[in-house]
Write a protein that holds these residues in place. Structure first.
Motif: not given
Length: 261
Positions: A241-247
């Protein structure tokens, strides 16, 4: 103080090629973070060699993938995290003249088509639940090909990078994140065998072979190969969840090898 949630409690994860090397390190790391981990490989690692649910499958074969996905859907009702780690260098070095159609086809099947095939069969449930993370394990070779050592492999990984970006764009608004992790030289049994074979074929010592390979990529500024656990740590963060804005992004983990930003 802000804290980052990297727990994977309650998540279901599939790691392909998860019985050794980088794949095993990733599987172990995700399990330690709370995920229920499924691993797949062509051959069972043997009793006592994996603490995770194992399913045998050759991902270059469509029938094996269908059986794998059927078992996953039946026993686990889908997955939340897919780590496409299966891959490898199977074609000979020596440049374009040494590579046959079969060499190219085998490299593309293992390093590109296996991932697209598995994504295509597991993505529908992720899209249905409006959540999921897919990681494609690529290689810095995709951006730094060595014509005399890994031409077909490097091309197949470059294709994987492009596919991963396209898929990320398609699924970003539907709750599914897609990312690429590109390791450089990593201290795994296949890498050690590659160095040994290169040294033997060149008639030089193992240390000289290692140094020559480093010289061809311009060296590793950190002065050493990565440990599989270091790659696993990055993957753990990216699926959390810590990388939720990464894609849609690619992360080189190469000790500074790539000479470009």
């Amino acid at each position: 103080m802000q804290t980052f949630n990297t727990s994977l409690q309650g998540k279901r994860a599939l790691v392909t090629g998860g019985t050794k090397g980088i794949g095993k390190a990733i599987a172990d790391e995700l399990a330690q973070a709370g995920a229920q981990v499924i691993v797949t490989a062509r051959n069972h690692p043997g009793e006592g060699n994996t603490a995770h649910h194992f399913i045998a499958a050759d991902l270059t074969q469509a029938a094996d993938v269908a059986q794998l996905v059927n078992e996953i859907n039946t026993k686990f009702d889908g997955i939340d995290i897919l780590i496409n780690n299966v891959g490898g260098l199977t074609a000979p070095g020596g440049g374009f003249s040494t590579l046959t159609d079969e060499h190219w086809e085998n490299e593309l099947q293992l390093n590109l088509i296996a991932a697209t095939r598995l994504d295509r069969t597991l993505l529908p449930k992720m899209l249905e639940q409006k959540s999921g993370v897919i990681i494609h394990i690529s290689s810095v070779a995709g951006k730094l090909p060595l014509w005399n050592l890994n031409m077909a492999y490097a091309v197949s990984k470059a294709a994987l990078n492009s596919y991963s970006k396209a898929l990320a764009t398609e699924t970003a608004s539907k709750g599914v994140r897609v990312l690429t992790v590109a390791p450089g030289a990593t201290k795994t049994p296949p890498m050690e065998k590659f160095i040994q074979d290169f040294a033997t074929a060149s008639g030089i010592s193992l240390e000289e072979g290692y140094q020559q390979l480093l010289n061809q990529v311009g060296g590793i500024p950190m002065g050493r190969m990565a440990a599989p656990e270091e790659v696993a740590s990055l993957v753990h963060f990216l699926v959390s969840p810590a990388a939720a804005y990464l894609t849609g992004t690619s992360y080189a983990i190469d000790g500074g090898t790539l000479p470009v930003v």
